[in-house]
Scaffold this motif. Sequence first.
Motif, PDB file in Angstrom:
ATOM      1  N   GLU A  49      -8.656  12.139  -5.442  1.00  0.00           N
ATOM      2  CA  GLU A  49      -9.267  11.111  -4.608  1.00  0.00           C
ATOM      3  C   GLU A  49      -8.267  10.680  -3.541  1.00  0.00           C
ATOM      4  O   GLU A  49      -7.058  10.593  -3.799  1.00  0.00           O
ATOM      5  N   LYS A  50      -8.732  10.413  -2.334  1.00  0.00           N
ATOM      6  CA  LYS A  50      -7.838   9.972  -1.260  1.00  0.00           C
ATOM      7  C   LYS A  50      -7.306   8.588  -1.589  1.00  0.00           C
ATOM      8  O   LYS A  50      -8.076   7.647  -1.809  1.00  0.00           O
ATOM      9  N   VAL A  51      -5.988   8.453  -1.621  1.00  0.00           N
ATOM     10  CA  VAL A  51      -5.353   7.185  -1.980  1.00  0.00           C
ATOM     11  C   VAL A  51      -4.714   6.571  -0.729  1.00  0.00           C
ATOM     12  O   VAL A  51      -3.832   7.196  -0.127  1.00  0.00           O
ATOM     13  N   PRO A  52      -5.124   5.389  -0.320  1.00  0.00           N
ATOM     14  CA  PRO A  52      -4.492   4.745   0.837  1.00  0.00           C
ATOM     15  C   PRO A  52      -3.117   4.206   0.461  1.00  0.00           C
ATOM     16  O   PRO A  52      -2.759   4.134  -0.722  1.00  0.00           O
ATOM     17  N   SER A  53      -2.355   3.816   1.450  1.00  0.00           N
ATOM     18  CA  SER A  53      -1.062   3.189   1.190  1.00  0.00           C
ATOM     19  C   SER A  53      -1.266   1.745   0.764  1.00  0.00           C
ATOM     20  O   SER A  53      -2.148   1.046   1.286  1.00  0.00           O
ATOM     21  N   PHE A  54      -0.438   1.305  -0.175  1.00  0.00           N
ATOM     22  CA  PHE A  54      -0.438  -0.080  -0.624  1.00  0.00           C
ATOM     23  C   PHE A  54       0.938  -0.688  -0.367  1.00  0.00           C
ATOM     24  O   PHE A  54       1.943   0.020  -0.292  1.00  0.00           O
ATOM     25  N   ILE A  55       0.948  -2.005  -0.255  1.00  0.00           N
ATOM     26  CA  ILE A  55       2.199  -2.736  -0.105  1.00  0.00           C
ATOM     27  C   ILE A  55       2.450  -3.537  -1.375  1.00  0.00           C
ATOM     28  O   ILE A  55       1.543  -4.226  -1.871  1.00  0.00           O
ATOM     29  N   VAL A  56       3.672  -3.423  -1.912  1.00  0.00           N
ATOM     30  CA  VAL A  56       4.132  -4.273  -3.007  1.00  0.00           C
ATOM     31  C   VAL A  56       5.153  -5.238  -2.413  1.00  0.00           C
ATOM     32  O   VAL A  56       6.069  -4.812  -1.692  1.00  0.00           O
ATOM     33  N   MET A  57       5.001  -6.516  -2.694  1.00  0.00           N
ATOM     34  CA  MET A  57       5.878  -7.527  -2.104  1.00  0.00           C
ATOM     35  C   MET A  57       5.870  -8.779  -2.976  1.00  0.00           C
ATOM     36  O   MET A  57       5.031  -8.904  -3.880  1.00  0.00           O
ATOM     37  N   PRO A  58       6.776  -9.717  -2.761  1.00  0.00           N
ATOM     38  CA  PRO A  58       6.729 -10.971  -3.517  1.00  0.00           C
ATOM     39  C   PRO A  58       5.431 -11.720  -3.239  1.00  0.00           C
ATOM     40  O   PRO A  58       4.910 -11.703  -2.122  1.00  0.00           O
ATOM     41  N   TYR A  59       4.902 -12.355  -4.278  1.00  0.00           N
ATOM     42  CA  TYR A  59       3.743 -13.215  -4.087  1.00  0.00           C
ATOM     43  C   TYR A  59       4.235 -14.524  -3.485  1.00  0.00           C
ATOM     44  O   TYR A  59       5.081 -15.205  -4.057  1.00  0.00           O
ATOM     45  N   LEU A  60       3.728 -14.857  -2.313  1.00  0.00           N
ATOM     46  CA  LEU A  60       4.203 -16.017  -1.571  1.00  0.00           C
ATOM     47  C   LEU A  60       3.378 -17.238  -1.946  1.00  0.00           C
ATOM     48  O   LEU A  60       2.193 -17.339  -1.602  1.00  0.00           O
ATOM     49  N   GLU A  61       3.998 -18.146  -2.657  1.00  0.00           N
ATOM     50  CA  GLU A  61       3.318 -19.350  -3.120  1.00  0.00           C
ATOM     51  C   GLU A  61       3.150 -20.347  -1.968  1.00  0.00           C
ATOM     52  O   GLU A  61       3.671 -20.163  -0.884  1.00  0.00           O
ATOM     53  N   GLY A  62       2.453 -21.431  -2.274  1.00  0.00           N
ATOM     54  CA  GLY A  62       2.347 -22.528  -1.318  1.00  0.00           C
ATOM     55  C   GLY A  62       1.237 -22.312  -0.314  1.00  0.00           C
ATOM     56  O   GLY A  62       0.662 -21.221  -0.213  1.00  0.00           O
ATOM     57  N   PRO A  63       0.915 -23.336   0.455  1.00  0.00           N
ATOM     58  CA  PRO A  63      -0.183 -23.224   1.415  1.00  0.00           C
ATOM     59  C   PRO A  63       0.167 -22.269   2.554  1.00  0.00           C
ATOM     60  O   PRO A  63       1.304 -22.223   3.025  1.00  0.00           O
ATOM     61  N   GLU A  64      -0.805 -21.491   2.954  1.00  0.00           N
ATOM     62  CA  GLU A  64      -0.641 -20.606   4.103  1.00  0.00           C
ATOM     63  C   GLU A  64      -0.743 -21.426   5.390  1.00  0.00           C
ATOM     64  O   GLU A  64      -1.607 -22.297   5.506  1.00  0.00           O
ATOM     65  N   VAL A  65       0.123 -21.150   6.334  1.00  0.00           N
ATOM     66  CA  VAL A  65       0.045 -21.776   7.651  1.00  0.00           C
ATOM     67  C   VAL A  65      -0.501 -20.729   8.622  1.00  0.00           C
ATOM     68  O   VAL A  65       0.070 -19.642   8.763  1.00  0.00           O
ATOM     69  N   SER A  66      -1.607 -21.052   9.241  1.00  0.00           N
ATOM     70  CA  SER A  66      -2.265 -20.141  10.168  1.00  0.00           C
ATOM     71  C   SER A  66      -2.131 -20.718  11.574  1.00  0.00           C
ATOM     72  O   SER A  66      -2.560 -21.846  11.833  1.00  0.00           O
ATOM     73  N   VAL A  67      -1.521 -19.964  12.467  1.00  0.00           N
ATOM     74  CA  VAL A  67      -1.276 -20.449  13.822  1.00  0.00           C
ATOM     75  C   VAL A  67      -2.199 -19.719  14.792  1.00  0.00           C
ATOM     76  O   VAL A  67      -2.105 -18.503  14.972  1.00  0.00           O
ATOM     77  N   ASP A  68      -3.115 -20.460  15.392  1.00  0.00           N
ATOM     78  CA  ASP A  68      -3.991 -19.896  16.415  1.00  0.00           C
ATOM     79  C   ASP A  68      -3.282 -20.001  17.752  1.00  0.00           C
ATOM     80  O   ASP A  68      -2.790 -21.073  18.129  1.00  0.00           O
ATOM     81  N   THR A  69      -3.230 -18.895  18.484  1.00  0.00           N
ATOM     82  CA  THR A  69      -2.478 -18.866  19.733  1.00  0.00           C
ATOM     83  C   THR A  69      -3.341 -18.450  20.914  1.00  0.00           C
ATOM     84  O   THR A  69      -4.295 -17.692  20.771  1.00  0.00           O
ATOM     85  N   LEU A  70      -2.945 -18.945  22.071  1.00  0.00           N
ATOM     86  CA  LEU A  70      -3.497 -18.520  23.357  1.00  0.00           C
ATOM     87  C   LEU A  70      -2.318 -18.033  24.177  1.00  0.00           C
ATOM     88  O   LEU A  70      -1.318 -18.741  24.311  1.00  0.00           O
TER      89      LEU A  70
END
Length: 333
Positions: free
Chosen positions: A187-208
């Motif tokens: 089966e075709k396997v895509p690439s995955f990323i393993v990384m630390p699980y980042l706790e806390g609230p996500e900050v999303s910055v909308d930009t112009l």
Amino acid sequence: MLRENPESAAVRIYGTNISATAPALMACDVAEVEPYRVNDHVYAEFALDFCRRHGIDVLIPPRRLDALAGRAEEFARAGTRLMCAPPAAVNVLTSKSRTYEAARAAGIPVPEWRVVRDADQLRTAVEELGRPGESLCIKPAGEYSAFGFRIFDDGPLRLRDLLEAPRPLVSVTAVADALKRAADEEEKVPSFIVMPYLEGPEVSVDTLSAPGGRLLAAVPRAKDGRYRLLLDDPEATGIARAVVEHFGLAYLANVQLRRLRGASVLLEANPRPSAGVYQTAFSGLNLPWAAVRLLVHGDPGELPPPRLGGRIAVTETAAEVHPAVTAPAAHGS
């Protein structure tokens, strides 16, 4: 926000979706079904034909950017201005692994990560990245939104786990077995990323930003249950500015951050408007309209300093959905 623009300009909105009953189409004056699971060429031809048929002035694509980026001249010949980041930026930012590589090279803070495609690579990544007291996670390396995200947890199930809200947990062994089974079955396997699980609230910055990556406005926001916080966060704005400038982003984009060991790091950057951009209206800015003005006139209009530090509530509403479709689009391949 487009209809309630500061110039009181009349706006007619056309939209497409793969589903004829998508709730978002209720906000459109004209709606159509778009082709599903087609290649980039077919999708771009559909978009060009749609714009020609309807005399579209501005196209703001929220997806399939890889199919449309770099085609601004073709759309211009059809009388349509395409609001899209440069092809090079789209190519990098639609892959999490390429995003992290490019951001790290530019000095933008990113988490540690490994790209894996098989069971052995997975186990090696977990061994290399694991730290006492920290969790790791895995997610597809491409543009899959939140689909495929899992937090590694090899501990036994506890009673309190059954009494709390469910979390997307999975064991390392289960993922390794799934990758091996896929390989055995060719089966075709895509690439995955393993990384630390980042706790806390996500900050999303909308930009112009102006073409070339000059930041014109930024509104950081975070979730707090049913509330959204409009943050006065110079650190988040500074990282967003660095991302926008380095990748040369234009018009509307979104930069997502989380904290790792006390410092903000880049989670991902999207060269398109975010789904939550409407929340920025409470900052006193109309980013979507400013982006349209910038694209059409080369000038975003007046941009007052955003009102930050406030809290807004996100509520739900219900409405009966009827298909808002003129005619199904032809499905190609």
